[in-house]
Design a protein around this motif. Structure first.
Motif, mmCIF file in Angstrom:
data_model
loop_
_atom_site.group_PDB
_atom_site.id
_atom_site.type_symbol
_atom_site.label_atom_id
_atom_site.label_comp_id
_atom_site.label_asym_id
_atom_site.label_seq_id
_atom_site.Cartn_x
_atom_site.Cartn_y
_atom_site.Cartn_z
ATOM 1 N N SER A 1 0.832 -1.202 0.000
ATOM 2 C CA SER A 1 0.000 0.000 0.000
ATOM 3 C C SER A 1 0.871 1.258 0.000
ATOM 4 C CB SER A 1 -0.924 0.004 1.227
ATOM 5 O OG SER A 1 -1.673 1.198 1.255
ATOM 6 N N TYR A 9 -0.656 4.080 2.132
ATOM 7 C CA TYR A 9 -0.384 3.976 3.559
ATOM 8 C C TYR A 9 1.053 4.400 3.862
ATOM 9 C CZ TYR A 9 1.088 1.914 7.935
ATOM 10 O OH TYR A 9 1.635 1.746 9.164
ATOM 11 N N GLU A 37 -4.378 -0.242 8.625
ATOM 12 C CA GLU A 37 -3.393 0.770 8.248
ATOM 13 C C GLU A 37 -3.506 1.999 9.153
ATOM 14 O OE1 GLU A 37 -2.954 -0.122 3.482
ATOM 15 O OE2 GLU A 37 -4.626 1.103 4.147
#
Length: 192
Positions: free
Chosen positions: A70, A73, A153
């Motif tokens: 990600s 993130y 996250e």
């Protein structure tokens, strides 16, 4: 038409030294970082300084960065850390703000006057409702619904447990729901 590369592709290309991918990546995130940073300080220059410091740091250390499932993130986590590092020397002087009211909805030009007025009233009310939430609830709402981060996250970003994120979201949504129902009822009574 050339398709836009996704974040994963851009992240991989950036890590291999592709300047164009790096520029595209930060074009996508620059305004989001400014918006997020203004949740912590009203000083836009300090927010932009933190972004610039992050950009330089990431470019200089790109070869040592790991692949990530990600990039969103990772970049938000890195920006948040950089912002707090940038704000630390100013902690006695710089007033850190709670979430500032921002436009949450855009009203299209085709809406008629009544729809536009209702949309403005709604926008103002939603911003006002979000302002009444505690700072942590506002931050979690922003990260979850405006940036699309998963609860895990958010938990990692804020150094809390995923269950705490769920609890914070539940409390924030319950508060918003309660105030929203009152707003709708009063709007109906007023004939808006």
């Amino acid at each position: 038409m050339i398709p836009f590369p996704d974040e994963q592709q851009l992240w991989h290309r950036f890590r291999t030294g592709d300047e164009e991918a790096f520029a595209m990546l930060f074009k996508r995130y620059y305004r989001k970082f400014v918006h997020y940073g203004l949740k912590f300080t009203a000083n836009e220059q300090l927010v932009e300084d933190a972004i610039q410091d992050l950009i330089i740091h990431l470019w200089l250390h790109r070869t040592t960065l790991n692949d990530t499932p990600s990039p969103t993130y990772y970049l938000f986590k890195a920006f948040r850390n950089q912002l707090f590092k940038t704000l630390k020397p100013y902690s006695g002087q710089e007033e850190l703000t709670e979430y500032m009211t921002d436009s949450l909805f855009d009203v299209s030009a085709e809406d008629n006057l009544i729809d536009e007025e209702f949309a403005r009233l709604t926008q103002t009310r939603v911003g006002s409702m979000l302002d009444k939430l505690p700072p942590r609830q506002k931050e979690v709402i922003y990260l979850r619904y405006f940036q699309g981060l998963r609860p895990e996250e958010i938990a990692s970003l804020l150094n809390i447990r995923p269950q705490s994120v769920s609890n914070i979201l539940q409390r924030a949504l319950a508060s918003l729901r309660e105030v929203w129902l009152l707003f709708l009822f009063l709007s109906l009574l007023a004939g808006i």
